[in-house]
Design a protein around this motif. Structure first.
Motif, short mmCIF file in Angstrom:
data_model
loop_
_atom_site.label_atom_id
_atom_site.label_comp_id
_atom_site.label_asym_id
_atom_site.label_seq_id
_atom_site.Cartn_x
_atom_site.Cartn_y
_atom_site.Cartn_z
N SER A 1 -2.56 -17.26 10.39
CA SER A 1 -1.49 -16.18 10.13
C SER A 1 -0.25 -16.83 10.06
O SER A 1 0.35 -17.77 10.85
CB SER A 1 -1.58 -15.11 11.45
N GLY A 2 0.64 -16.34 9.11
CA GLY A 2 1.89 -16.66 8.99
C GLY A 2 2.32 -18.00 7.84
O GLY A 2 3.72 -18.16 7.65
N LEU A 3 1.18 -18.40 7.47
CA LEU A 3 1.60 -19.57 6.38
C LEU A 3 1.84 -18.81 5.18
O LEU A 3 1.44 -17.74 4.88
CB LEU A 3 -0.01 -20.20 6.05
N GLU A 4 2.79 -19.69 4.48
CA GLU A 4 3.35 -19.32 3.12
C GLU A 4 3.21 -20.48 2.07
O GLU A 4 3.58 -21.67 2.57
CB GLU A 4 4.86 -19.12 3.24
N ALA B 1 1.89 -25.78 2.44
CA ALA B 1 2.56 -24.29 2.86
C ALA B 1 3.52 -24.64 3.88
O ALA B 1 3.91 -25.87 4.27
CB ALA B 1 1.35 -23.64 3.52
N ARG B 2 4.15 -23.56 4.53
CA ARG B 2 5.00 -23.76 5.48
C ARG B 2 4.68 -22.62 6.51
O ARG B 2 4.09 -21.48 6.14
CB ARG B 2 6.55 -23.17 5.15
N ASP B 3 4.54 -23.00 7.82
CA ASP B 3 4.05 -22.07 9.09
C ASP B 3 5.11 -21.21 9.32
O ASP B 3 6.64 -21.33 8.72
CB ASP B 3 3.25 -22.67 10.04
N CYS B 4 4.98 -20.21 10.08
CA CYS B 4 5.97 -19.45 10.91
C CYS B 4 7.32 -20.21 11.53
O CYS B 4 8.30 -19.54 11.87
CB CYS B 4 5.50 -18.30 11.67
N ASP B 5 6.81 -21.30 12.06
CA ASP B 5 7.93 -22.19 12.64
C ASP B 5 8.81 -23.07 11.83
O ASP B 5 9.59 -23.68 12.26
CB ASP B 5 7.12 -23.08 13.87
N GLY B 6 8.51 -23.00 10.43
CA GLY B 6 9.27 -23.77 9.42
C GLY B 6 8.52 -25.21 9.29
O GLY B 6 9.26 -26.01 8.34
N VAL B 7 7.52 -25.29 9.81
CA VAL B 7 6.75 -26.64 9.69
C VAL B 7 6.07 -26.74 8.23
O VAL B 7 5.36 -25.88 8.02
CB VAL B 7 5.92 -27.09 10.93
N VAL C 1 12.88 -36.58 4.87
CA VAL C 1 13.17 -37.12 6.16
C VAL C 1 13.83 -36.26 7.06
O VAL C 1 14.64 -35.37 6.72
CB VAL C 1 14.34 -38.30 5.69
N GLY C 2 13.34 -36.33 8.17
CA GLY C 2 13.70 -35.35 9.28
C GLY C 2 12.88 -34.18 9.58
O GLY C 2 13.03 -33.53 10.65
N SER C 3 11.93 -33.81 8.63
CA SER C 3 11.08 -32.69 8.56
C SER C 3 10.01 -32.77 9.52
O SER C 3 9.57 -34.04 10.07
CB SER C 3 10.73 -32.40 7.35
N SER C 4 9.42 -31.69 9.95
CA SER C 4 8.07 -31.72 10.60
C SER C 4 7.00 -31.54 9.66
O SER C 4 7.09 -30.67 8.80
CB SER C 4 8.30 -30.62 11.87
N VAL C 5 5.96 -32.25 9.91
CA VAL C 5 4.53 -32.03 9.02
C VAL C 5 3.40 -32.10 9.83
O VAL C 5 3.22 -32.67 11.02
CB VAL C 5 4.53 -33.11 8.00
N ARG C 6 2.55 -31.18 9.47
CA ARG C 6 1.13 -31.26 10.15
C ARG C 6 0.22 -30.98 9.24
O ARG C 6 0.49 -30.53 7.91
CB ARG C 6 1.09 -30.18 11.18
N GLY C 7 -1.16 -31.05 9.53
CA GLY C 7 -2.08 -30.93 8.27
C GLY C 7 -3.37 -30.23 9.05
O GLY C 7 -3.60 -29.94 10.02
N ILE C 8 -3.98 -29.87 7.79
CA ILE C 8 -5.14 -28.81 8.03
C ILE C 8 -6.11 -29.31 7.14
O ILE C 8 -6.05 -29.22 5.91
CB ILE C 8 -5.08 -27.50 7.72
#
Length: 248
Positions: A146-149, A168-174, A205-212
């Motif tokens: 939920s919240g993915l764009e 994608a980007r999640d609801c926290d901007g990650v 640079v400076g961003s947050s990244v996660r994976g699925i």
């Protein structure tokens, strides 16, 4: 540029029509200012063109002017990323075309009609299933989380390690890197998605990244490796069939 063949290849990837139009436009603009892309492919696999379209976050921080031959208004970072992505995708198309030609018979210009081996057939089926899975997920990304764009304009994002299935980007901007595998994912799939995540961090640079990582299942080595990466999730997909009376 092989416009008609390239358009047919894009359609085979199951991209939406607006995505195909955008990809054709961008690669056409690059060819307009850099010359015939097929000649560049034969010369150096388009690497000189791709290098000419590079623009880093460090360049953005010092307001470096547009270094490319393509005139445009707006942010050089995002514009050149789009053009570079388009050229990388055309390179992938030409690479696929080259593989097809190399499998043709020596005395015929058309692909060989010899049935593929069981391994080749399995690979082709896997690629087709991944396309179907990606197309389906793009239409219902909220089912994954939920919240993915989706932020990749409908096509795989090109990075140094390859192509990210969905960005994608999640609801926290990650930023969320999503990799899809049919069947059981192995330790190799973990390494692949981590490479993509690292490329995104290098570009942003400076961003947050996660994976699925999405697959029908995961082997023991993949599960063990994933336990050591807190910003990586494993998600299983399940295919369900329904049946109706053929006379209805």
């Amino acid at each position: 540029m092989q416009q008609e063949r390239y358009k047919a290849w894009l359609e085979l990837q199951k991209y939406q029509s607006n995505t195909i139009t955008a990809q054709m436009h961008r690669v056409g603009r690059v060819e307009e200012h850099y010359g015939n892309l097929d000649e560049h492919f034969e010369k150096d696999l388009l690497e000189s063109v791709i290098d000419g379209l590079r623009y880093s976050t460090a360049d953005r921080q010092v307001n470096k002017p547009n270094p490319s031959k393509i005139p445009f208004n707006g942010d050089p970072y995002s514009n050149l990323a789009s053009y570079r992505d388009a050229v990388n995708r055309y390179k992938k198309f030409r690479t696929d075309e080259t593989i097809l030609v190399e499998t043709a018979s020596d005395d015929d210009d058309t692909p060989s009609t010899v049935p593929p081996s069981a391994a080749a057939a399995s690979t082709k089926q896997s690629i087709s299933l991944e396309r179907d899975l990606q197309a389906t997920l793009r239409e219902s990304i909220a089912q994954l989380e939920s919240g993915l764009e989706i932020i990749d304009e409908g096509a795989e994002r090109s990075v140094d390690s390859g192509f990210i299935d969905i960005t994608a980007r999640d609801c926290d901007g990650v930023t969320v890197v999503i990799e899809l595998k049919t069947g059981t994912a192995s330790q190799r799939a973990i390494a692949q998605i981590l490479s993509y995540m690292g490329d995104v961090l290098n570009e942003e640079v400076g961003s947050s990244v996660r994976g699925i990582l999405v697959a029908s299942n995961f082997d023991s080595k993949a599960r063990s490796a994933a336990r050591m990466v807190p910003n990586l999730q494993l998600k299983r997909y399940k295919v369900e069939f329904s049946f109706t009376d053929g006379e209805c």
